[in-house]
Design an enzyme around this catalytic site. Structure first.
Site, PDB file in Angstrom:
ATOM      1  N   ARG A   1       7.018 -16.632 -19.209  1.00  0.00           N
ATOM      2  CA  ARG A   1       6.923 -16.471 -20.531  1.00  0.00           C
ATOM      3  C   ARG A   1       7.616 -17.420 -21.293  1.00  0.00           C
ATOM      4  NH1 ARG A   1       8.276 -11.196 -18.141  1.00  0.00           N
ATOM      5  NH2 ARG A   1      10.386 -11.644 -18.529  1.00  0.00           N
TER       6      ARG A   1
ATOM      7  N   CYS B   1      14.860  -0.071  -3.328  1.00  0.00           N
ATOM      8  CA  CYS B   1      15.853   1.162  -3.564  1.00  0.00           C
ATOM      9  C   CYS B   1      15.253   2.387  -3.439  1.00  0.00           C
ATOM     10  CB  CYS B   1      16.477   1.056  -5.155  1.00  0.00           C
ATOM     11  SG  CYS B   1      17.499  -0.332  -5.189  1.00  0.00           S
TER      12      CYS B   1
END
Length: 585
Positions: free
Chosen positions: A30, A51
Site C-alpha cells: 500500500r 487464535c
C-alpha cells in the site's frame, strides 16, 4: 501527484506469514506500488487465525475455511505479492544480501536477493524431550495442520479422555473445547495456579470455575514421562509419580521464539531471548527487520525490552516495519502492554501490564487495590460482578497494570485501562473518565471509576489499603458485615476479628481501642471504606481497609488454618497526600 518515496523499487523479502509477516507485506504494498515483494512461508498456510484454532477443534468455529484470513491468490490478485508456501528460508548471507530458500515440495535450494528483509518466523511450541512424545496422539496447537490432525484423530478414535499439559491461554482454551466435545479432561500445570501470569487470588476464581465443570485439575505438578504402546500415548506420568490414563495428550506448555535463522546470521538477541530490534523493527543490520513472536518489544510499564507473544503487537509491528522497509520512514513501533483475555467456561479473565507479582519482581514501588462491582447497575436484570485489580506506582499513581475476572464486561474494563495506560494515565485520571452509561450497559460509577477512587484514596491517605493476603495477627480487626454474613463465612486468618455491623459502628465505637492499628473488612471493601473513614475521623490514627474484603481473601488464601503460614507482606505506611492535592471519592 506521486509520492517521491514510492519512486524507488526495492526488493522486499519477508520470512513467515500469519500476523506479523502478512501485515508487513500488505502495508508495504500500500505504501510502495513499485516494490518487488516476496513472502516465503515454510508451512502450507500463509495467513490464518491461529487464535481461533482451539475453537475449531471444539466446533464453535464450524467451518475450517473460516480460519483462513487470506490465501496466496488474494495476496497475488489484490496486492501483487509473490507468496510461496512450503518454502523455508534456511540461511541469510548479509554481505551479499541474499537468502537461501528450501522448496519443501521439490527439495530444491535456491537463492533470492533482497534489498530489505523482514523476519517474522514466529515461535514454536515447547515440546519436552520425553520418551513417547512423538506418539501420534500427542499434539501441539500451532497451525491449521495441527488442528486437522487433532480433528482427524478425534473422528477416528473417539477418545474419551485427554490430558492437557499447561494451563496458559492455549491450555485453558483446549481444555474448554475438548470438554465441550464430551471428553473427560485432566489439566496439568507445573505452577501452583492456572494462568500463571495472573495474580493468584484472581486465578483461584478460574480454578473454581474449572472444578465446577468436572475438570480434573492438577496444579503444582508437571509431567515426567509418557507411557506408550503401539505408537500411542496411553498414560502421562506426573512429577509426583502418579500415572494418568489417557487417550490423547495436548501440549500447551508455552512457545519458544524461532530465532535460529537470526542467530546464524549474527544478529543480536535480547535478554529475554528474542531478536533485538530498534524503534522501527530494525535489527543490528539496518536492512533486516524482525517482527512478531520472535522479537522483543519495549514493554510499556517498565520500558524494558521483552518478548510479548501476542497477535496484536505482531500485527502492529509488522505493519510499521513493512512501511519503513519500502519507504525509509514510518511511525515507531508502539510499546506493547501485554493486553490479553481468555474465556474459561462462563468466566472471562483479562489483564494488561504488570500484575502485582511482576511489579515486585521488577523492583517497582507498587501498590494495588481490588474492587468488586456489577458490570451494569444492580437494579437492571442480569447484573454480574466484576472483580478488578489495579496495580499502580506508589509515588506517582501511574497505572502499571490491571486484571479482571467475571462473566460479563471484562473486555470493556481491560480495554479502557489499556487505553489509559497507553497515554500514561494515573489512577486519578481513571476517576475522571467520561464513560458510556445506561442501565443495561454500565453504571454511573463504573468498576473502572471505583478502582480509580480506591487507588486515589490509598495514595492520598484517605483510606489506605491493606493487601488482601496480609497476616492480620497483631492488628485490631473490625468486620463490619452483618451478623448473618459473619456466621456464614468468617474472615480467614482473623479469629480475633470484632464484628460490629456498619450501621451500628458509631454507637458502639467505644468497644474498639483507638490506639491500636486497625484493619477494617467487609465482603468486598465498600462498607469497610465507609467504616475506615468513620474511624479516622473519630481518633483512630492508624487504619487500613482490607482490599477486596472477605470474598477475595477466600480466593487469596485457599487453604487457611489457625497456624496460617501464607504470604505475609507488611502493610505500607500511610503515605502523604499527593502534591497535586487531588483526592478520591
Amino acid at each position: 501527484m506521486t509520492d517521491s518515496t514510492t519512486a524507488a523499487s526495492p526488493t522486499l523479502v519477508v520470512v513467515g506469514g500469519v500476523a506479523g509477516g502478512a501485515s508487513a507485506v500488505t502495508r508495504a504494498r500500500r505504501m510502495n506500488e513499485h516494490a518487488t515483494i516476496i513472502m516465503f512461508e515454510k508451512d502450507e498456510h500463509v495467513s490464518f487465525a491461529n487464535c481461533g484454532l482451539p475453537y475449531h477443534v471444539g466446533g464453535e468455529i464450524a467451518e475450517r475455511e473460516s480460519l483462513f484470513v487470506a490465501r496466496p491468490a488474494l495476496f497475488a490478485d489484490r496486492f501483487n505479492i509473490d507468496v510461496r508456501t512450503r518454502h523455508e528460508v534456511v540461511d541469510i548471507d548479509r554481505s551479499r544480501r541474499e537468502v537461501t530458500v528450501l522448496n519443501h515440495t521439490t527439495g530444491e535450494h535456491f537463492r533470492q536477493a533482497y534489498d530489505k528483509l523482514i523476519l517474522a518466523p514466529g515461535a514454536a511450541p515447547i515440546v519436552p524431550p520425553l520418551a513417547g512424545i512423538s506418539a501420534s496422539n500427542v499434539f501441539s496447537v500451532r497451525n491449521v495442520t495441527d488442528t486437522d490432525r487433532i480433528n482427524a484423530f478425534m473422528t477416528r478414535a473417539q477418545p474419551g479422555r485427554a490430558v492437557v499439559v499447561g494451563a496458559g491461554y492455549i491450555g485453558l482454551e483446549m481444555m474448554e473445547q475438548l470438554h465441550s466435545r464430551g471428553v473427560a479432561v485432566t489439566l496439568v500445570e507445573l505452577q501452583p495456579q492456572v494462568l500463571p501470569l495472573m495474580d493468584p487470588e484472581l486465578a483461584h476464581m478460574l480454578e473454581e470455575e474449572i472444578a465446577a465443570h468436572d475438570i480434573d485439575l492438577r496444579l503444582g505438578d508437571g509431567i515426567s514421562a509418557l507411557v506408550s504402546a503401539e505408537g500411542l500415548a496411553t498414560g502421562v506420568v506426573l512429577g509426583s509419580g502418579e500415572t494418568i490414563d489417557t487417550d490423547m495428550v495436548i501440549l500447551g506448555i508455552g512457545v519458544r521464539p524461532s530465532v535460529q535463522l537470526a542467530e546464524q546470521a549474527g544478529l543480536s538477541l535480547g535478554d529475554s531471548g528474542g531478536i533485538h530490534v530498534n524503534a522501527h523493527g530494525q535489527t543490528d543490520d539496518p536492512d533486516i527487520y524482525a517482527v512478531g513472536d520472535a522479537c522483543e518489544y519495549t514493554f510499556g510499564p517498565t520500558g524494558k525490552q521483552m518478548r510479548v507473544a501476542l497477535a496484536g503487537p505482531a500485527n502492529r509491528a509488522g505493519r510499521l516495519a513493512g512501511e519503513h522497509a519500502v519507504t525509509g520512514s514510518s511511525a515507531p513501533v508502539p510499546r506493547a502492554w501485554g493486553t490479553a483475555i481468555v474465556r474459561v467456561f462462563g468466566l472471562a479473565a483479562g489483564m494488561v501490564g504488570l500484575t502485582m507479582s511482576m511489579a515486585r519482581r521488577s523492583g517497582l514501588d507498587a501498590r494495588c487495590c481490588v474492587v468488586r462491582a456489577n458490570h451494569h447497575v444492580g437494579y437492571y436484570p442480569g447484573a454480574q460482578p466484576v472483580t478488578l485489580k489495579l496495580v499502580y506506582e506508589a509515588g506517582t499513581g501511574r497505572i502499571l497494570g490491571a486484571q479482571a475476572v467475571g462473566r460479563e464486561g471484562i473486555d470493556k474494563r481491560i480495554d479502557v485501562i489499556a487505553t489509559a495506560m497507553h497515554f500514561g494515565a494515573t489512577v486519578h485520571d481513571l476517576t475522571a473518565l467520561d464513560l458510556a452509561y445506561a442501565p443495561s450497559f454500565g453504571a454511573a460509577k463504573d468498576p473502572v471509576h471505583m478502582a480509580g477512587f480506591v487507588a486515589a484514596n490509598d495514595l492520598a491517605g484517605t483510606a489506605v489499603i491493606m493487601p488482601i493476603d496480609s497476616d492480620l495477627d497483631g492488628y485490631q480487626v473490625l468486620d463490619v458485615r452483618s451478623r448473618d454474613e459473619v456466621s456464614g463465612s468468617a474472615l480467614y486468618g482473623a479469629p480475633h476479628a470484632i464484628n460490629i455491623p456498619l450501621h451500628e459502628l458509631r454507637e458502639r465505637i467505644a468497644e474498639l481501642d483507638s490506639a491500636q492499628p486497625t484493619v477494617v473488612s467487609c465482603a468486598s471493601g465498600a462498607r469497610s471504606y465507609v467504616a475506615t473513614r468513620i474511624l479516622m475521623q473519630r481518633g483512630f490514627n492508624t487504619v487500613y481497609n482490607l482490599s477486596g474484603g472477605t470474598l477475595l481473601r477466600a480466593h487469596a488464601i485457599s487453604s487457611i488454618s489457625a497456624g496460617y503460614s501464607g504470604p505475609r507482606p507488611a502493610p505500607a505506611p500511610i503515605p502523604a497526600p499527593p502534591v497535586t492535592g487531588r483526592r478520591g471519592d
